[in-house]
Scaffold this motif. Structure first.
Motif, mmCIF file in Angstrom:
data_model
loop_
_atom_site.group_PDB
_atom_site.id
_atom_site.type_symbol
_atom_site.label_atom_id
_atom_site.label_comp_id
_atom_site.label_asym_id
_atom_site.label_seq_id
_atom_site.Cartn_x
_atom_site.Cartn_y
_atom_site.Cartn_z
ATOM 1 N N LEU A 11 65.591 97.604 87.556
ATOM 2 C CA LEU A 11 64.847 97.598 88.747
ATOM 3 C C LEU A 11 65.514 96.978 89.814
ATOM 4 N N ASN A 12 66.367 96.189 89.781
ATOM 5 C CA ASN A 12 67.198 95.344 90.769
ATOM 6 C C ASN A 12 66.198 94.776 91.898
ATOM 7 N N PRO A 13 65.092 93.949 91.463
ATOM 8 C CA PRO A 13 64.220 93.285 92.374
ATOM 9 C C PRO A 13 64.605 92.217 93.491
ATOM 10 N N ASN A 14 63.796 92.251 94.297
ATOM 11 C CA ASN A 14 64.236 91.089 95.258
ATOM 12 C C ASN A 14 63.566 89.606 94.693
ATOM 13 N N LEU A 15 62.368 89.872 94.079
ATOM 14 C CA LEU A 15 61.758 88.724 93.561
ATOM 15 C C LEU A 15 60.946 89.037 91.941
ATOM 16 N N ILE A 16 61.167 88.099 91.295
ATOM 17 C CA ILE A 16 60.419 87.946 90.068
ATOM 18 C C ILE A 16 59.431 86.998 89.923
ATOM 19 N N PHE A 17 58.270 87.272 89.392
ATOM 20 C CA PHE A 17 57.467 86.129 89.280
ATOM 21 C C PHE A 17 57.155 86.350 87.780
ATOM 22 N N CYS A 18 56.684 84.969 86.997
ATOM 23 C CA CYS A 18 56.335 85.092 85.738
ATOM 24 C C CYS A 18 55.501 83.763 85.717
ATOM 25 N N LYS A 59 62.941 75.366 99.713
ATOM 26 C CA LYS A 59 63.080 76.656 100.157
ATOM 27 C C LYS A 59 64.322 77.166 99.410
ATOM 28 N N ALA A 60 64.126 78.515 99.067
ATOM 29 C CA ALA A 60 65.100 79.288 98.172
ATOM 30 C C ALA A 60 65.610 80.402 98.846
ATOM 31 N N LYS A 61 66.713 80.743 98.736
ATOM 32 C CA LYS A 61 67.256 82.134 98.989
ATOM 33 C C LYS A 61 66.838 83.335 97.709
ATOM 34 N N LEU A 62 66.641 84.347 98.512
ATOM 35 C CA LEU A 62 66.298 85.835 97.564
ATOM 36 C C LEU A 62 67.959 86.113 97.173
#
Length: 299
Positions: free
Chosen positions: A113-120, A173-176
């Motif tokens: 899926l090559n996402p910008n963001l992953i949440f879990c 603060k973190a980079k995507l």
């Protein structure tokens, strides 16, 4: 330009209501007597993902879950609450996976899926290891932020997050691209009818995805519904096996799981005799003596 958000979720047995029949003789969970639920922390993660979606133009939220066919229940539940779709990762080759093998399979699915963001969620209530999220981030070479409680700012390059700590919080603060594990103190997930749209639209969302199914589920659907799936592609929950994600079989299931369980004890807490105490100093002192003698407290 699209902005892809993936939520990793798990269907778990409700271990918060464990009784004497919840464990089998071999020490494994008797899933037949425990209801299957959406892992609580993963619901917090879904809410955080949906909030980011509302702030980012052209953003989509898709859920990935690994498990048997019945795990599509939580994908549908996520769609009722605002997700755009989901993917079921199901194969007998995944059976017996520990956190290492699970994170490998999920990371291979996420790669597609090559996402910008992953949440879990921070952890699952049937394991409580909190290892899978960070392991996936390492395998994908994503930056990671754990114990997330609130998203303060987000754009296509960076995200500012409030993290819950044992004795307070911190702002990072973190980079995507970025993987975020979400703490249970984060905002509770919206209900099926409580989102950013009007109640009429929300109700239609619930009806819209009511018949969403994975390929395996469709095999048992009555003929009158087959045309429905042919004309409404959004009802298809995509189903992936080990081959679909180009996984190395040696890293899946028991073969890819170095963790070995040496012993499992079945401990069931039962209610015993109770004692009613008054506010009298003598009663309290006597209770303390009994607790010390029984080694409940003290040395």
């Amino acid at each position: 330009m699209s902005f892809r958000i993936v939520v990793l979720a798990k269907q778990v047995p409700d271990t918060r209501n464990v009784g004497k029949d919840a464990m089998k003789e071999d020490g494994t969970i008797n899933r037949a007597v425990l209801p299957a639920i959406f892992n609580p922390d993963d619901l917090n993660a879904l809410e955080m993902a949906l909030e980011v979606k509302s702030k980012m133009p052209n953003a989509t939220v898709h859920v990935i879950t690994m498990g048997p066919t019945r795990a599509t229940d939580i994908i549908r539940e996520a769609m009722y609450r605002g997700a755009d779709g989901g993917f079921l990762l199901s194969d007998a080759k995944f059976a017996g996976s520990d956190t290492l093998a699970t994170s490998y399979a999920l990371s291979k699915a996420v790669e597609k899926l090559n996402p910008n963001l992953i949440f879990c969620g921070l952890q699952a209530i049937d394991g409580d290891t909190a290892q899978v999220g960070p392991q996936i981030a390492e395998k994908l070479h994503f930056a990671q932020v754990t114990y997330a409680e609130e998203i303060l700012n987000v754009d296509r390059q960076n995200m500012t997050i409030k993290r819950r700590l044992e004795h307070g919080f911190e702002i990072v603060k973190a980079k995507l691209p970025l993987l975020v594990t979400v703490h249970s103190s984060a905002k509770v997930c919206r209900s099926r009818k409580a989102n950013d749209w009007s109640s009429d639209v929300c109700s239609s969302d619930l009806l819209k995805y009511k018949y969403a199914k994975a390929k395996t589920e469709m095999q048992s659907v009555a003929n009158q519904y087959q045309k429905l799936y042919e004309t409404r592609p959004y009802l298809h929950i995509e189903e992936w096996n080990a081959e679909s994600i180009n996984a190395n079989i040696g890293q899946l299931g028991l073969n890819g799981s170095p963790t070995k369980v040496k012993k499992v004890d079945n401990i069931v807490l039962t209610q015993k005799d109770s004692k009613v105490l008054s506010a009298c100093d003598n009663d309290i002192e006597q209770m303390m003596v009994e607790l010390i003698d029984s080694k409940v407290i003290g040395g």
